[in-house]
Design an enzyme around this catalytic site. Structure first.
Site, PDB file in Angstrom:
ATOM      1  N   ARG A 217       3.585  -7.469   7.951  1.00 29.95           N
ATOM      2  CA  ARG A 217       2.908  -7.630   9.450  1.00 29.95           C
ATOM      3  C   ARG A 217       2.250  -8.758   9.475  1.00 29.95           C
ATOM      4  O   ARG A 217       1.813  -9.330  10.586  1.00 29.95           O
ATOM      5  CB  ARG A 217       1.991  -6.388   9.834  1.00 29.95           C
ATOM      6  CG  ARG A 217       2.931  -5.085  10.133  1.00 29.95           C
ATOM      7  CD  ARG A 217       2.220  -3.941  10.766  1.00 29.95           C
ATOM      8  NE  ARG A 217       2.994  -2.892  11.065  1.00 29.95           N
ATOM      9  CZ  ARG A 217       3.025  -1.716  10.448  1.00 29.95           C
ATOM     10  NH1 ARG A 217       2.479  -1.415   9.203  1.00 29.95           N
ATOM     11  NH2 ARG A 217       4.074  -0.783  10.810  1.00 29.95           N
TER      12      ARG A 217
ATOM     13  N   LEU B 273      -2.294   0.001  -3.675  1.00 36.33           N
ATOM     14  CA  LEU B 273      -3.475   0.370  -3.252  1.00 36.33           C
ATOM     15  C   LEU B 273      -3.934  -0.150  -1.601  1.00 36.33           C
ATOM     16  O   LEU B 273      -4.966   0.117  -1.182  1.00 36.33           O
ATOM     17  CB  LEU B 273      -4.658   0.166  -4.270  1.00 36.33           C
ATOM     18  CG  LEU B 273      -4.607   1.055  -5.258  1.00 36.33           C
ATOM     19  CD1 LEU B 273      -5.351   0.583  -6.499  1.00 36.33           C
ATOM     20  CD2 LEU B 273      -5.500   2.420  -4.820  1.00 36.33           C
TER      21      LEU B 273
ATOM     22  N   ILE C 233      -1.947  -7.199  -3.501  1.00 35.03           N
ATOM     23  CA  ILE C 233      -1.821  -8.459  -3.896  1.00 35.03           C
ATOM     24  C   ILE C 233      -2.139  -9.343  -2.752  1.00 35.03           C
ATOM     25  O   ILE C 233      -1.769  -8.823  -1.444  1.00 35.03           O
ATOM     26  CB  ILE C 233      -0.109  -8.610  -4.254  1.00 35.03           C
ATOM     27  CG1 ILE C 233       0.219  -7.643  -5.266  1.00 35.03           C
ATOM     28  CG2 ILE C 233      -0.044 -10.143  -4.671  1.00 35.03           C
ATOM     29  CD1 ILE C 233      -0.522  -7.944  -6.664  1.00 35.03           C
TER      30      ILE C 233
ATOM     31  N   HIS D 185       5.308  -6.059  -2.916  1.00 35.14           N
ATOM     32  CA  HIS D 185       6.316  -5.495  -3.236  1.00 35.14           C
ATOM     33  C   HIS D 185       7.069  -5.724  -4.543  1.00 35.14           C
ATOM     34  O   HIS D 185       7.348  -5.162  -5.620  1.00 35.14           O
ATOM     35  CB  HIS D 185       7.662  -5.602  -2.186  1.00 35.14           C
ATOM     36  CG  HIS D 185       7.141  -4.914  -0.946  1.00 35.14           C
ATOM     37  ND1 HIS D 185       6.924  -5.928   0.177  1.00 35.14           N
ATOM     38  CD2 HIS D 185       7.011  -3.748  -0.334  1.00 35.14           C
ATOM     39  CE1 HIS D 185       6.542  -5.275   1.156  1.00 35.14           C
ATOM     40  NE2 HIS D 185       6.363  -4.009   1.205  1.00 35.14           N
TER      41      HIS D 185
ATOM     42  N   GLN E  70       7.352   7.709  10.944  1.00 37.10           N
ATOM     43  CA  GLN E  70       5.982   7.176  10.698  1.00 37.10           C
ATOM     44  C   GLN E  70       5.334   6.268  11.775  1.00 37.10           C
ATOM     45  O   GLN E  70       4.330   5.753  11.757  1.00 37.10           O
ATOM     46  CB  GLN E  70       5.565   6.789   9.378  1.00 37.10           C
ATOM     47  CG  GLN E  70       6.276   5.382   9.056  1.00 37.10           C
ATOM     48  CD  GLN E  70       6.360   5.204   7.608  1.00 37.10           C
ATOM     49  OE1 GLN E  70       7.278   5.655   6.624  1.00 37.10           O
ATOM     50  NE2 GLN E  70       5.820   3.948   7.171  1.00 37.10           N
TER      51      GLN E  70
ATOM     52  N   GLN F  76      -2.575   6.363   2.160  1.00 38.96           N
ATOM     53  CA  GLN F  76      -1.136   6.646   2.003  1.00 38.96           C
ATOM     54  C   GLN F  76      -0.900   7.109   0.535  1.00 38.96           C
ATOM     55  O   GLN F  76      -0.540   8.213   0.319  1.00 38.96           O
ATOM     56  CB  GLN F  76      -0.255   5.431   2.290  1.00 38.96           C
ATOM     57  CG  GLN F  76       1.277   5.667   1.829  1.00 38.96           C
ATOM     58  CD  GLN F  76       2.252   4.495   2.303  1.00 38.96           C
ATOM     59  OE1 GLN F  76       2.657   4.674   3.285  1.00 38.96           O
ATOM     60  NE2 GLN F  76       2.508   3.612   1.239  1.00 38.96           N
TER      61      GLN F  76
END
EC number: 6.3.2.1
Lengths: 276, 276
Positions: free
Chosen positions: A182, A143, A171, A33, A57, A148
């Site tokens: 996660r 990516l 990353i 992020h 979602q 998504q």
């Protein structure tokens, strides 16, 4: 950095701004992020970060209730990354009526879409709302969530959303594991196994470079991903960004994998440009 | 007035405009559309009219193929009404990928939504695309399509679309028949019967004013709408604009009717404010 909790408050702050870079997230921020925020910071006058764990979602048996949260650490990271406005909506703010959803018609029958029915409907629903709220000049997506990103690009093209979508690189940890909120779910043993996902993708890339047939490469990747105590959710290759079948005209292949560990499902992928 | 056929061309023309009034239509314009355009003209710097017979809002056995068209007359009316830009997209322009649809979750299980499954999904899909293309300050819709208007208002609120929706009154022929592009389908005999629809609604209003119970009024309206050779599609009352059931707190009632003539299905309605 200002924290905003209402749409009206955020819109007032953004009114009249020249260029707005937007990074929508579900929080529990990591260096992935941060890299999106840094790019947004470099390319725009104003940077907006949203943190919203979007219920629509998540499937009924997924990790909505236990999705990791750390508001204080998130705010520190956002502040360091130069965020101007941190938008924290609630479910009530984001779904005032919930009288319509965006429903994906193509591109969600493969990869994560096949494993997680309705997941991308929820993603496009919330992203379209956030785009209308923030009205960003540019929006930044990693990516790592390649499907998504492709579906958001498709939606933006199909619905003429006036925003530029920026594809940003995956990353990774020092050992190659793709950064993910996660990853915190992993046990010590699983954390040692997990870098094997990227190792399998590196080998897949080498095999493709050597001209091995795609089916052979996929089969080999499946073999490499047989970690003890885990199951493979999928190892698949599709054209990118159409997410359709690969044929002779396909320039870029997305080779994507999902591995189910005991308490975390991890995804990773390789974008492979033929003849490059 | 300039005619625009591409999104890029229209966007370039609209870039930097102060206020944009938008009237989306399916063409075959009549005085109802003219009244929307006149209001848009009075309230905005720029007026945009779109004409697009949207295939996704027609059911498989509906009148998509024979929907009336008259480009020359439409252009004359648009010019007279002071339209600045007339946008004529094709299916290919409006559905470049068609990879996602807006799907209504509530409010389309009554009235026309019940009779025309998927109709309002198509309406919201195309309206959301048109809003993104035109980015209007204000958009104008007639109360003849009262359910459509309520669902568009709901969508705009639910998705934070930055546009002001203007409710505009029903425009009628001298004999009371609500103006509709589909009136052209009527035979001479049907055209004589059709004003009876509004007469039934006028009687319903009088009965409500007299304090008659809603069920009695609906039953009487059904009786009045028994024209020879026609069938009643629905005579229903719902709360407005929620489109939910009427209860003690309901302030405004939508009493809506649809009558199926041999080659045209006509709708009309009455918005009734209790205690007014």
């Amino acid at each position: 950095m200002k924290i905003m909790r209402s749409v009206e408050q955020l819109r007032e702050a953004l009114s009249g701004q020249q260029s707005i870079g937007f990074v929508p997230t579900m929080g529990f921020l990591h260096e992935g992020h941060a890299s999106l925020l840094e790019q947004a910071r470099a390319e725009n006058d104003i940077v907006v970060l949203s943190i919203f764990v979007n219920p629509t979602q998540f499937g009924p048996n997924e990790d909505l209730d236990r999705y990791p949260r750390d508001e204080i650490r998130d705010q520190q990271l956002a502040q360091s990354a130069g965020v101007d406005y941190l938008f924290y909506p609630t479910n009530e703010v984001m779904y005032p009526l919930d009288m319509a959803r965006v429903t994906v018609r193509s591109g969600d029958d493969v990869l994560c879409g096949a494993s997680r029915p309705g997941h991308f409907d929820g993603v496009l629903t919330v992203v379209s709302k956030l785009f209308n709220i923030v009205q960003p000049t540019r929006a930044y997506f990693g990516l790592k969530d390649a499907q998504q990103l492709a579906l958001i690009e498709g939606y933006v093209a199909d619905y003429f959303v006036p925003v530029e979508i920026k594809r940003c690189p995956i990353i990774r940890e020092a050992d190659g594991l793709a950064k993910s909120s996660r990853n915190v779910y992993l046990s010590d043993r699983e954390r040692e196994q997990a870098p094997g996902i990227q190792q399998a993708l590196v080998e897949a890339k080498q095999a493709l470079d050597q001209g091995q047939p795609l089916d052979t490469v996929l089969e080999k990747t499946r073999t490499l991903l047989q970690f003890e105590g885990t199951t493979i959710d999928y190892v698949e290759a599709v054209a990118y960004p159409t997410l359709g079948p690969i044929d002779a005209t396909t320039e870029t292949i997305l080779l994507a994998v999902a591995v189910q560990f005991e308490s975390a499902r991890l995804i990773d992928n390789l974008l492979y440009t033929r003849g490059a």
